[in-house]
Design a protein around this motif. Structure first.
Motif, PDB file in Angstrom:
ATOM      1  N   GLY A   1      -1.614   0.165  -7.263  1.00 31.65           N
ATOM      2  CA  GLY A   1      -0.324   0.830  -7.119  1.00 31.65           C
ATOM      3  C   GLY A   1      -0.422   2.316  -7.378  1.00 31.65           C
ATOM      4  O   GLY A   1       0.191   3.140  -6.668  1.00 31.65           O
ATOM      5  N   GLU A   2      -1.170   2.699  -8.387  1.00 34.72           N
ATOM      6  CA  GLU A   2      -1.342   4.105  -8.712  1.00 34.72           C
ATOM      7  C   GLU A   2      -2.086   4.859  -7.615  1.00 34.72           C
ATOM      8  O   GLU A   2      -1.724   5.978  -7.248  1.00 34.72           O
ATOM      9  CB  GLU A   2      -2.084   4.258 -10.043  1.00 34.72           C
ATOM     10  N   VAL A   3      -3.152   4.241  -7.081  1.00 33.03           N
ATOM     11  CA  VAL A   3      -3.901   4.913  -6.013  1.00 33.03           C
ATOM     12  C   VAL A   3      -3.019   5.113  -4.790  1.00 33.03           C
ATOM     13  O   VAL A   3      -2.999   6.196  -4.179  1.00 33.03           O
ATOM     14  CB  VAL A   3      -5.175   4.121  -5.655  1.00 33.03           C
TER      15      VAL A   3
ATOM     16  N   ARG B   1       0.466   6.511  -0.138  1.00 24.49           N
ATOM     17  CA  ARG B   1       0.252   5.254   0.574  1.00 24.49           C
ATOM     18  C   ARG B   1      -0.835   5.336   1.650  1.00 24.49           C
ATOM     19  O   ARG B   1      -1.018   4.392   2.421  1.00 24.49           O
ATOM     20  CB  ARG B   1       1.564   4.738   1.194  1.00 24.49           C
ATOM     21  N   LYS B   2      -1.572   6.415   1.682  1.00 22.82           N
ATOM     22  CA  LYS B   2      -2.637   6.532   2.689  1.00 22.82           C
ATOM     23  C   LYS B   2      -3.906   5.810   2.250  1.00 22.82           C
ATOM     24  O   LYS B   2      -4.651   5.287   3.074  1.00 22.82           O
ATOM     25  CB  LYS B   2      -2.941   8.003   2.958  1.00 22.82           C
ATOM     26  N   GLY B   3      -4.210   5.826   0.961  1.00 27.83           N
ATOM     27  CA  GLY B   3      -5.432   5.208   0.468  1.00 27.83           C
ATOM     28  C   GLY B   3      -6.596   6.181   0.433  1.00 27.83           C
ATOM     29  O   GLY B   3      -6.482   7.355   0.820  1.00 27.83           O
ATOM     30  N   VAL B   4      -7.733   5.685  -0.030  1.00 27.47           N
ATOM     31  CA  VAL B   4      -8.927   6.509  -0.184  1.00 27.47           C
ATOM     32  C   VAL B   4      -9.951   6.180   0.901  1.00 27.47           C
ATOM     33  O   VAL B   4      -9.897   5.131   1.532  1.00 27.47           O
ATOM     34  CB  VAL B   4      -9.579   6.314  -1.579  1.00 27.47           C
TER      35      VAL B   4
ATOM     36  N   CYS C   1      -6.490  -0.344  -1.772  1.00 30.97           N
ATOM     37  CA  CYS C   1      -6.650   1.091  -2.027  1.00 30.97           C
ATOM     38  C   CYS C   1      -7.277   1.839  -0.846  1.00 30.97           C
ATOM     39  O   CYS C   1      -7.269   3.071  -0.819  1.00 30.97           O
ATOM     40  CB  CYS C   1      -7.514   1.320  -3.258  1.00 30.97           C
ATOM     41  N   LEU C   2      -7.847   1.112   0.105  1.00 34.01           N
ATOM     42  CA  LEU C   2      -8.545   1.758   1.213  1.00 34.01           C
ATOM     43  C   LEU C   2      -7.571   2.228   2.288  1.00 34.01           C
ATOM     44  O   LEU C   2      -6.600   1.546   2.618  1.00 34.01           O
ATOM     45  CB  LEU C   2      -9.533   0.780   1.859  1.00 34.01           C
TER      46      LEU C   2
END
Length: 340
Positions: free
Chosen positions: A224-226, A232-235, A253-254
């Motif tokens: 949720g934090e990421v 909301r784009k992710g890493v 998270c992706l």
């Protein structure tokens, strides 16, 4: 000579054993100066070997030392040279070995310290191709982190995840030996680093290493934090080694087309996942085990430029078990080493 040997589950003893043999053709004898501790040592200590092994077994899968003697035909090394040791007894002849993909050896003889006698002894004799000379200025304690901790991260981030400058990455367990190494290597590329930790003390230390966003997973859902921090784009990349406890959160998270690379599963061996999510989001998931010998060379070169391991504690050889207990307790920040 002295060696630390495993006689049974959680039964480590400092014993006298026969001297390491004189090096034969293509071999070197190494005076061991430092041994790095890793979860593979914990697994062996608990009796969780994944293949047959004969006890007593000299432990230690990651180490550095200095050349004590050279066998016939060995070139490029001299007595006194500092070296890091490769942790698997590869064949050196199969196609994977010839192509430099050592961790995919088709006839590997085992992992040192786990399946076969390892490096926690005063001397070891190994094939010369399994040692890598350390650059000037790299300490034995730092070089002892190259074989697994730094080498594994180098292989994960650059051979497999193909991390690029300026990308974003989530590093799980930012206080672990490989977690701290991943943070430092990613920040050297000016990446935006998110990391998870289990307490605020580790969080502060991870921030000092350069992590941009530190998440205490005991207080907040990391996924949720990421997603909140990335709008909301992710890493781009997730550096995974925890396993079931974090797996599905890691996928969330992706970003679309993001890459997850995993080298471990300390919280268990199996999980379930949403296959529709996998193909619709076009994730790329890569398993990564150990490293190539070239990754050790690359790691040592990084150390020479100042990207050095984070050292938590250094124990004397006789306190190897205490080091494993500290590693099991998860109170560690960085690497635990044993000095000879």
């Amino acid at each position: 000579m002295r060696a630390l040997q495993l006689f049974g589950d959680r039964d480590l003893r400092l014993t006298d054993v026969a001297d390491a043999p004189a090096p034969g053709p293509g071999e070197v004898r190494v005076r061991v100066r430092a041994v790095g501790l890793n979860f593979i040592d914990v697994w062996g200590f608990r009796g969780m070997a994944f293949a047959k092994r004969r006890l007593p077994l000299t432990v230690g899968a990651e180490a550095a030392g200095e050349i004590a003697a050279l066998g016939e035909g060995v070139t490029g090394l001299r007595e006194g040279d500092p070296v890091a040791l490769y942790g698997a007894k590869t064949c050196g002849h199969c196609r994977a070995c010839r192509e430099g993909r050592d961790n995919l050896c088709e006839d590997v003889g085992g992992v040192y310290g786990f399946h076969i006698d390892g490096f926690a002894s005063e001397f070891v004799t190994v094939p010369a191709r399994l040692v890598v000379k350390a650059p000037a200025g790299v300490s034995f304690t730092d070089a002892a982190c190259a074989g697994i901790a730094f080498g594994t991260v180098q292989h994960m981030l650059f051979d497999n995840a193909r991390l690029e400058p300026g990308e974003s990455i989530l590093v799980h367990a930012g206080g672990s030996g490989i977690g701290t190494s991943a943070i430092k290597m990613a920040k050297a590329l000016q990446c935006t680093v998110f990391t998870t930790v289990g307490d605020d003390r580790k969080g502060a230390m991870a921030g000092e290493l350069g992590a941009d966003h530190v998440i205490n997973y005991r207080e907040e859902r990391f996924e949720g934090e990421v997603r909140r921090l990335t709008k909301r784009k992710g890493v781009d990349v997730v550096f995974e080694h925890v396993g079931p406890d974090t797996w599905n959160g890691s996928l969330l998270c992706l970003k679309r087309g993001g890459r997850l690379v995993t080298c471990g599963s300390t919280s268990g061996v199996s999980t379930t996942m949403n296959l529709m999510q996998l193909f619709q989001q076009q994730y790329r998931i890569t398993g990564s085990f150990g490293c190539r010998i070239e990754n050790i060379r690359q790691s040592l070169d990084k150390m020479a430029t100042g990207i050095t391991p984070v050292i938590d504690t250094v124990y004397p050889l006789g306190d190897f078990a205490a080091g494993l207990e500290r590693l099991e307790s998860r109170q560690v920040f960085g690497k635990i080493l044993v000095s000879l």
